[in-house]
Scaffold this motif. Structure first.
Motif, PDB file in Angstrom:
ATOM      1  N   LEU A 108       0.821  -1.214   0.000  1.00 14.24           N
ATOM      2  CA  LEU A 108       0.000   0.000   0.000  1.00 14.24           C
ATOM      3  C   LEU A 108       0.857   1.267   0.000  1.00 14.24           C
ATOM      4  CD1 LEU A 108      -2.869  -1.073   2.429  1.00 14.24           C
ATOM      5  CD2 LEU A 108      -2.931  -0.943  -0.082  1.00 14.24           C
ATOM      6  N   LEU A 109       1.934   1.269   0.766  1.00 15.90           N
ATOM      7  CA  LEU A 109       2.821   2.440   0.765  1.00 15.90           C
ATOM      8  C   LEU A 109       3.528   2.608  -0.579  1.00 15.90           C
ATOM      9  CD1 LEU A 109       4.435   2.321   4.334  1.00 15.90           C
ATOM     10  CD2 LEU A 109       2.734   3.948   3.471  1.00 15.90           C
ATOM     11  N   THR A 110       3.941   1.486  -1.190  1.00 14.95           N
ATOM     12  CA  THR A 110       4.572   1.571  -2.513  1.00 14.95           C
ATOM     13  C   THR A 110       3.597   2.156  -3.521  1.00 14.95           C
ATOM     14  OG1 THR A 110       6.029  -0.310  -2.057  1.00 14.95           O
ATOM     15  CG2 THR A 110       5.681   0.252  -4.372  1.00 14.95           C
ATOM     16  N   TRP A 111       2.360   1.686  -3.503  1.00 17.58           N
ATOM     17  CA  TRP A 111       1.357   2.225  -4.421  1.00 17.58           C
ATOM     18  C   TRP A 111       1.087   3.702  -4.143  1.00 17.58           C
ATOM     19  CZ3 TRP A 111      -2.821  -2.177  -4.221  1.00 17.58           C
ATOM     20  CH2 TRP A 111      -2.352  -3.295  -4.934  1.00 17.58           C
ATOM     21  N   ALA A 112       1.046   4.072  -2.861  1.00 20.13           N
ATOM     22  CA  ALA A 112       0.818   5.476  -2.507  1.00 20.13           C
ATOM     23  C   ALA A 112       1.944   6.358  -3.049  1.00 20.13           C
ATOM     24  CB  ALA A 112       0.681   5.632  -0.991  1.00 20.13           C
TER      25      ALA A 112
END
Length: 130
Positions: A108-112
């Protein structure tokens, strides 16, 4: 010089080397020359390595282009730190061989980070922000 992008790429380069080393260790230990040898452990190692290789290059390109356009702003430094955290969490989560919070948070952080940089890049490209 692209100091934020360079520092981020260097840190992530070292981490990518560690992921690569884990794959090689798994291959040696399982006597597997190519593929995963039907080893679940090696499959997870290979996928952690591949997932990194699939996401990080484009993110670093976006970071570099944005840094060229606006300089090493605090926001870019924060994004870089979040990216490093995200990739470490994802890699750690991939060692747990099941659904787990570090892996999900890492994804999720990578996508963000990717969505933030892509949006920032579009806004810069069309002159909406400077």
């Amino acid at each position: 010089m692209l100091t934020v992008t360079l520092a981020t790429a260097a840190v992530l380069g070292l981490y990518f080397w560690l992921l690569s080393l884990r794959v090689v260790q798994g291959r040696i230990g399982g006597k597997v020359l190519i593929g995963d040898g039907e080893s679940e452990d090696l499959l997870y190692r290979v996928r952690a390595h591949a997932n990194f290789a699939e996401h990080v290059p484009l993110i670093l390109i976006l970071m570099g282009l944005i840094e060229l356009a606006v300089g090493p702003r605090t926001g870019l430094i924060v994004i870089a730190a979040v990216l490093v955290l995200a990739r470490v969490l994802h890699g750690w989560g991939m060692t747990m061989y099941s659904e787990n919070k570090p892996r999900v948070i890492g994804v999720l952080l990578t996508w963000a980070v990717l969505l933030t940089l892509a949006s920032w890049g579009l806004l810069l490209a069309f002159g909406v922000v400077g």
